[in-house]
Design a protein around this motif. Sequence first.
Motif, PDB file in Angstrom:
ATOM      1  N   GLN A   1       0.666  -1.185   0.072  1.00 18.05           N
ATOM      2  CA  GLN A   1       0.146  -0.097  -0.113  1.00 18.05           C
ATOM      3  C   GLN A   1       0.893   1.409   0.115  1.00 18.05           C
ATOM      4  O   GLN A   1       1.612   1.462   0.861  1.00 18.05           O
ATOM      5  CB  GLN A   1      -1.069  -0.094   1.093  1.00 18.05           C
ATOM      6  CG  GLN A   1      -1.743   1.242   1.198  1.00 18.05           C
ATOM      7  CD  GLN A   1      -2.968   1.255   2.298  1.00 18.05           C
ATOM      8  OE1 GLN A   1      -2.740   0.682   3.044  1.00 18.05           O
ATOM      9  NE2 GLN A   1      -4.260   1.531   1.880  1.00 18.05           N
ATOM     10  N   ASN A   2       0.799   1.966  -1.132  1.00 18.72           N
ATOM     11  CA  ASN A   2       1.773   3.163  -1.201  1.00 18.72           C
ATOM     12  C   ASN A   2       1.251   4.330  -0.490  1.00 18.72           C
ATOM     13  O   ASN A   2       0.138   4.342   0.623  1.00 18.72           O
ATOM     14  CB  ASN A   2       1.975   3.549  -2.634  1.00 18.72           C
ATOM     15  CG  ASN A   2       0.766   4.097  -3.351  1.00 18.72           C
ATOM     16  OD1 ASN A   2      -0.370   4.419  -2.702  1.00 18.72           O
ATOM     17  ND2 ASN A   2       0.437   3.903  -4.587  1.00 18.72           N
ATOM     18  N   PRO A   3       1.979   5.409  -0.031  1.00 17.17           N
ATOM     19  CA  PRO A   3       1.564   6.473   0.747  1.00 17.17           C
ATOM     20  C   PRO A   3       0.312   7.277   0.092  1.00 17.17           C
ATOM     21  O   PRO A   3       0.011   7.807   1.085  1.00 17.17           O
ATOM     22  CB  PRO A   3       2.686   7.388   0.634  1.00 17.17           C
ATOM     23  CG  PRO A   3       4.051   6.612   0.313  1.00 17.17           C
ATOM     24  CD  PRO A   3       3.284   5.611  -0.594  1.00 17.17           C
ATOM     25  N   TRP A   4      -0.094   6.775  -0.911  1.00 19.67           N
ATOM     26  CA  TRP A   4      -1.446   7.473  -1.282  1.00 19.67           C
ATOM     27  C   TRP A   4      -2.560   6.653  -1.181  1.00 19.67           C
ATOM     28  O   TRP A   4      -3.538   6.882  -1.536  1.00 19.67           O
ATOM     29  CB  TRP A   4      -1.168   7.889  -2.974  1.00 19.67           C
ATOM     30  CG  TRP A   4      -0.160   8.851  -3.013  1.00 19.67           C
ATOM     31  CD1 TRP A   4      -0.300  10.192  -3.151  1.00 19.67           C
ATOM     32  CD2 TRP A   4       1.132   8.919  -3.364  1.00 19.67           C
ATOM     33  NE1 TRP A   4       0.839  11.075  -3.070  1.00 19.67           N
ATOM     34  CE2 TRP A   4       1.835   9.848  -3.210  1.00 19.67           C
ATOM     35  CE3 TRP A   4       1.805   7.718  -3.395  1.00 19.67           C
ATOM     36  CZ2 TRP A   4       3.062  10.283  -3.531  1.00 19.67           C
ATOM     37  CZ3 TRP A   4       3.360   7.706  -3.767  1.00 19.67           C
ATOM     38  CH2 TRP A   4       4.074   8.838  -3.740  1.00 19.67           C
ATOM     39  N   GLY A   5      -2.269   5.356  -0.482  1.00 16.48           N
ATOM     40  CA  GLY A   5      -3.324   4.295  -0.108  1.00 16.48           C
ATOM     41  C   GLY A   5      -3.665   3.528  -1.195  1.00 16.48           C
ATOM     42  O   GLY A   5      -4.383   2.619  -0.827  1.00 16.48           O
ATOM     43  N   GLN A   6      -3.137   3.454  -2.473  1.00 15.57           N
ATOM     44  CA  GLN A   6      -3.186   2.317  -3.349  1.00 15.57           C
ATOM     45  C   GLN A   6      -2.719   1.002  -2.971  1.00 15.57           C
ATOM     46  O   GLN A   6      -1.513   1.084  -2.621  1.00 15.57           O
ATOM     47  CB  GLN A   6      -2.693   2.930  -4.693  1.00 15.57           C
ATOM     48  CG  GLN A   6      -2.904   1.889  -5.944  1.00 15.57           C
ATOM     49  CD  GLN A   6      -4.641   1.855  -6.244  1.00 15.57           C
ATOM     50  OE1 GLN A   6      -5.321   2.764  -6.326  1.00 15.57           O
ATOM     51  NE2 GLN A   6      -4.956   0.510  -6.293  1.00 15.57           N
ATOM     52  N   LEU A   7      -3.408  -0.197  -3.108  1.00 12.91           N
ATOM     53  CA  LEU A   7      -2.977  -1.278  -2.727  1.00 12.91           C
ATOM     54  C   LEU A   7      -2.699  -2.157  -3.957  1.00 12.91           C
ATOM     55  O   LEU A   7      -3.478  -2.178  -4.984  1.00 12.91           O
ATOM     56  CB  LEU A   7      -4.295  -1.984  -2.122  1.00 12.91           C
ATOM     57  CG  LEU A   7      -4.596  -1.821  -0.624  1.00 12.91           C
ATOM     58  CD1 LEU A   7      -5.806  -2.108  -0.242  1.00 12.91           C
ATOM     59  CD2 LEU A   7      -3.439  -2.610   0.132  1.00 12.91           C
ATOM     60  N   ILE A   8      -1.321  -2.561  -4.015  1.00 16.96           N
ATOM     61  CA  ILE A   8      -0.824  -3.286  -5.401  1.00 16.96           C
ATOM     62  C   ILE A   8      -0.553  -4.709  -5.027  1.00 16.96           C
ATOM     63  O   ILE A   8       0.258  -4.830  -4.196  1.00 16.96           O
ATOM     64  CB  ILE A   8       0.343  -2.482  -5.675  1.00 16.96           C
ATOM     65  CG1 ILE A   8      -0.060  -1.095  -6.118  1.00 16.96           C
ATOM     66  CG2 ILE A   8       0.844  -3.299  -7.185  1.00 16.96           C
ATOM     67  CD1 ILE A   8      -1.065  -0.669  -7.233  1.00 16.96           C
ATOM     68  N   ASN A   9      -0.954  -5.635  -5.764  1.00 11.64           N
ATOM     69  CA  ASN A   9      -0.678  -6.891  -5.542  1.00 11.64           C
ATOM     70  C   ASN A   9       0.652  -7.252  -6.084  1.00 11.64           C
ATOM     71  O   ASN A   9       1.060  -6.847  -7.116  1.00 11.64           O
ATOM     72  CB  ASN A   9      -1.678  -7.779  -6.369  1.00 11.64           C
ATOM     73  CG  ASN A   9      -1.473  -9.327  -6.100  1.00 11.64           C
ATOM     74  OD1 ASN A   9      -0.550  -9.902  -6.159  1.00 11.64           O
ATOM     75  ND2 ASN A   9      -2.572  -9.844  -5.521  1.00 11.64           N
ATOM     76  N   LEU A  10       1.480  -7.637  -5.077  1.00  9.33           N
ATOM     77  CA  LEU A  10       2.867  -7.869  -5.447  1.00  9.33           C
ATOM     78  C   LEU A  10       3.048  -9.516  -5.838  1.00  9.33           C
ATOM     79  O   LEU A  10       3.778  -9.667  -6.848  1.00  9.33           O
ATOM     80  CB  LEU A  10       3.914  -7.782  -4.200  1.00  9.33           C
ATOM     81  CG  LEU A  10       3.893  -6.355  -3.671  1.00  9.33           C
ATOM     82  CD1 LEU A  10       4.470  -6.276  -2.565  1.00  9.33           C
ATOM     83  CD2 LEU A  10       4.049  -5.229  -4.640  1.00  9.33           C
ATOM     84  N   PHE A  11       2.633 -10.506  -5.027  1.00 11.50           N
ATOM     85  CA  PHE A  11       2.738 -11.756  -5.433  1.00 11.50           C
ATOM     86  C   PHE A  11       1.298 -12.531  -4.912  1.00 11.50           C
ATOM     87  O   PHE A  11       1.144 -12.380  -3.880  1.00 11.50           O
ATOM     88  CB  PHE A  11       3.911 -12.366  -4.619  1.00 11.50           C
ATOM     89  CG  PHE A  11       5.371 -11.924  -4.954  1.00 11.50           C
ATOM     90  CD1 PHE A  11       6.108 -10.973  -4.365  1.00 11.50           C
ATOM     91  CD2 PHE A  11       5.899 -12.452  -6.069  1.00 11.50           C
ATOM     92  CE1 PHE A  11       7.142 -10.353  -4.632  1.00 11.50           C
ATOM     93  CE2 PHE A  11       7.349 -11.717  -6.355  1.00 11.50           C
ATOM     94  CZ  PHE A  11       7.752 -10.749  -5.772  1.00 11.50           C
ATOM     95  N   TYR A  12       1.045 -13.547  -5.583  1.00 14.36           N
ATOM     96  CA  TYR A  12       0.343 -14.660  -5.323  1.00 14.36           C
ATOM     97  C   TYR A  12       1.342 -15.836  -5.204  1.00 14.36           C
ATOM     98  O   TYR A  12       1.869 -16.336  -6.128  1.00 14.36           O
ATOM     99  CB  TYR A  12      -0.749 -14.969  -6.507  1.00 14.36           C
ATOM    100  CG  TYR A  12      -1.319 -16.312  -6.187  1.00 14.36           C
ATOM    101  CD1 TYR A  12      -1.214 -17.287  -6.914  1.00 14.36           C
ATOM    102  CD2 TYR A  12      -2.352 -16.547  -5.243  1.00 14.36           C
ATOM    103  CE1 TYR A  12      -1.568 -18.649  -7.022  1.00 14.36           C
ATOM    104  CE2 TYR A  12      -2.672 -17.644  -5.124  1.00 14.36           C
ATOM    105  CZ  TYR A  12      -2.756 -18.839  -5.879  1.00 14.36           C
ATOM    106  OH  TYR A  12      -3.167 -20.022  -5.759  1.00 14.36           O
ATOM    107  N   ILE A  13       1.475 -16.174  -3.780  1.00 10.98           N
ATOM    108  CA  ILE A  13       2.482 -17.405  -3.707  1.00 10.98           C
ATOM    109  C   ILE A  13       1.867 -18.289  -2.392  1.00 10.98           C
ATOM    110  O   ILE A  13       2.400 -18.114  -1.113  1.00 10.98           O
ATOM    111  CB  ILE A  13       3.751 -16.538  -3.219  1.00 10.98           C
ATOM    112  CG1 ILE A  13       4.816 -17.773  -3.284  1.00 10.98           C
ATOM    113  CG2 ILE A  13       3.786 -15.614  -2.005  1.00 10.98           C
ATOM    114  CD1 ILE A  13       6.343 -16.966  -3.141  1.00 10.98           C
ATOM    115  N   PRO A  14       1.043 -19.201  -2.727  1.00 11.97           N
ATOM    116  CA  PRO A  14       0.907 -20.111  -1.686  1.00 11.97           C
ATOM    117  C   PRO A  14       1.800 -21.150  -1.381  1.00 11.97           C
ATOM    118  O   PRO A  14       1.848 -21.543  -0.099  1.00 11.97           O
ATOM    119  CB  PRO A  14      -0.363 -21.048  -2.474  1.00 11.97           C
ATOM    120  CG  PRO A  14      -0.153 -20.983  -3.820  1.00 11.97           C
ATOM    121  CD  PRO A  14       0.461 -19.470  -4.051  1.00 11.97           C
ATOM    122  N   SER A  15       3.054 -21.352  -2.115  1.00  7.01           N
ATOM    123  CA  SER A  15       4.015 -21.994  -1.787  1.00  7.01           C
ATOM    124  C   SER A  15       5.039 -21.873  -2.852  1.00  7.01           C
ATOM    125  O   SER A  15       5.244 -21.107  -3.548  1.00  7.01           O
ATOM    126  CB  SER A  15       3.627 -23.482  -1.993  1.00  7.01           C
ATOM    127  OG  SER A  15       3.496 -23.963  -3.080  1.00  7.01           O
TER     128      SER A  15
END
Lengths: 108, 112
Positions: free
Chosen positions: A37-51
């Motif tokens: 979540q950047n300082p402006w509030g936007q949520l960015i998906n970095l990884f989908y990593i169940p294993s």
Amino acid sequence: GIQVEQSPPDLILQEGANSTLRCNFSDSVNNLQWFHQNPWGQLINLFYIPSGTKQNGRLSATTVATERYSLLYISSSQTTDSGVYFCAPEGGSEKLVFGKGTKLTVNP
Amino acid sequence: DAGITQSPRYKITETGRQVTLMCHQTWSHSYMFWYRQDLGHGLRLIYYSAAADITDKGEVPDGYVVSRSKTENFPLTLESATRSQTSVYFCASSLEQDLGYTFGSGTRLTVV
């Protein structure tokens, strides 16, 4: 429900430093995602990593599902990496449960 | 433009009023979610939907109503707003439950 603990809660780095963020969770999971979540509030998906391990540029993530933890590595940090990093494992019913996050500040 | 959009970005409303937050996605993603973010609590799931006309409660559903008559829209309604519902609300979508979520930009709601 699943419990999620992230550490450290706060982290301050100088630009260029490396860091490791940790996420512990209480139950087995089929899905785990990391968000920034950047300082402006936007949520960015970095990884989908169940294993396993994944890498994307300076960021990489590893999840060891059998030991119920995930790690996010940030190398050569930049000021634009500042923000809050959330770990979110699936709570067993197709829904992500978010940890409280690690607040990262990268100083120039 | 493709993506997931929330409206309004900011909203101030009075206690007791009904207010609806809108969420629209252009990818035809099956799954959509509403979360609220509060200091000290992180993000908590309010409601989610696996497909049109299928919705289910999350962790904190009380005081909220959702509908999903079309795949692309997932509005969240506060039937009678209370001060405790002052929060930042995020909508998200996912093609399948095992794929990454994409979040909207959020709606900052203040109930006075």
